[in-house]
Design a protein around this motif. Structure first.
Motif, mmCIF file in Angstrom:
data_model
loop_
_atom_site.group_PDB
_atom_site.id
_atom_site.type_symbol
_atom_site.label_atom_id
_atom_site.label_comp_id
_atom_site.label_asym_id
_atom_site.label_seq_id
_atom_site.Cartn_x
_atom_site.Cartn_y
_atom_site.Cartn_z
ATOM 1 N N GLN A 38 0.010 -8.652 -5.926
ATOM 2 C CA GLN A 38 0.463 -7.901 -4.766
ATOM 3 C C GLN A 38 1.677 -7.078 -5.150
ATOM 4 O O GLN A 38 2.731 -7.631 -5.496
ATOM 5 N N ALA A 39 1.509 -5.773 -5.112
ATOM 6 C CA ALA A 39 2.598 -4.847 -5.415
ATOM 7 C C ALA A 39 3.435 -4.629 -4.157
ATOM 8 O O ALA A 39 2.948 -4.829 -3.035
ATOM 9 N N GLY A 41 4.831 -3.397 -0.933
ATOM 10 C CA GLY A 41 4.303 -2.533 0.108
ATOM 11 C C GLY A 41 2.798 -2.393 0.123
ATOM 12 O O GLY A 41 2.258 -1.582 0.880
ATOM 13 N N LYS A 42 2.108 -3.166 -0.702
ATOM 14 C CA LYS A 42 0.649 -3.066 -0.770
ATOM 15 C C LYS A 42 0.002 -4.416 -0.468
ATOM 16 O O LYS A 42 0.656 -5.455 -0.469
ATOM 17 N N GLU A 43 -1.287 -4.366 -0.201
ATOM 18 C CA GLU A 43 -2.036 -5.592 0.062
ATOM 19 C C GLU A 43 -2.342 -6.313 -1.248
ATOM 20 O O GLU A 43 -2.396 -5.708 -2.319
ATOM 21 N N ARG A 44 -2.575 -7.603 -1.119
ATOM 22 C CA ARG A 44 -2.953 -8.389 -2.282
ATOM 23 C C ARG A 44 -4.308 -7.930 -2.784
ATOM 24 O O ARG A 44 -5.227 -7.694 -1.991
ATOM 25 N N GLU A 45 -4.452 -7.800 -4.103
ATOM 26 C CA GLU A 45 -5.711 -7.326 -4.665
ATOM 27 C C GLU A 45 -6.190 -8.238 -5.790
ATOM 28 O O GLU A 45 -5.396 -8.869 -6.496
ATOM 29 N N GLU A 88 2.269 0.727 -12.860
ATOM 30 C CA GLU A 88 1.487 0.369 -11.666
ATOM 31 C C GLU A 88 0.971 -1.061 -11.703
ATOM 32 O O GLU A 88 0.382 -1.539 -10.728
ATOM 33 N N ALA A 91 3.905 -6.156 -9.999
ATOM 34 C CA ALA A 91 3.449 -6.903 -8.827
ATOM 35 C C ALA A 91 3.830 -8.367 -8.987
ATOM 36 O O ALA A 91 4.216 -8.812 -10.073
#
Length: 122
Positions: A38-39, A41-45, A88, A91
């Protein structure tokens, strides 16, 4: 099962890092194991998963060819080798276990560990 990830840290772009996940429980060897991230401000991927035997793996397109998951059932350990790291990839990385679905492509964790932070500088 309890999971504990470790090995995160700061690395320069292009570098490598290996994350480890220690698992408790006698049924560890029967679980599909994997990693999410999870980065900010982003959702867990989803990152990748490995079958109970280690014979099958499945990766997100974003990490395919750069990341490798492995496991040592005798030690109750799962690893994530990360090469050619990019900014990128920064995370919090989470180790996870799937005790129900049983396939790497259908990896659906029902156990989660606390994450470990990976920061890749440019």
């Amino acid at each position: 099962v309890q999971l504990q990830a470790s090995g995160g840290g700061l690395v320069q772009a292009g570098g490598s890092l290996r994350l480890s996940c220690a698992a408790s429980g006698r049924t560890f060897s029967s679980y599909v194991m994997g990693w999410f991230r999870q980065a900010p401000g982003k959702e867990r991927e989803f990152v990748g998963a490995i079958s109970w035997s280690g014979g099958s793996t499945y990766y997100a397109d974003s990490v395919k060819g750069r990341f490798t998951i492995s496991r040592d059932n005798a030690k109750n350990m799962v690893y994530l080798q990360m090469n050619s790291l990019k900014p990128e990839d920064t995370a919090v990385y989470y180790c996870a276990a799937d005790s129900l679905i049983g396939t790497v492509a259908g990896f659906t964790p029902d156990y989660w560990g606390k994450g470990t932070l990976v920061t890749v500088s440019s």
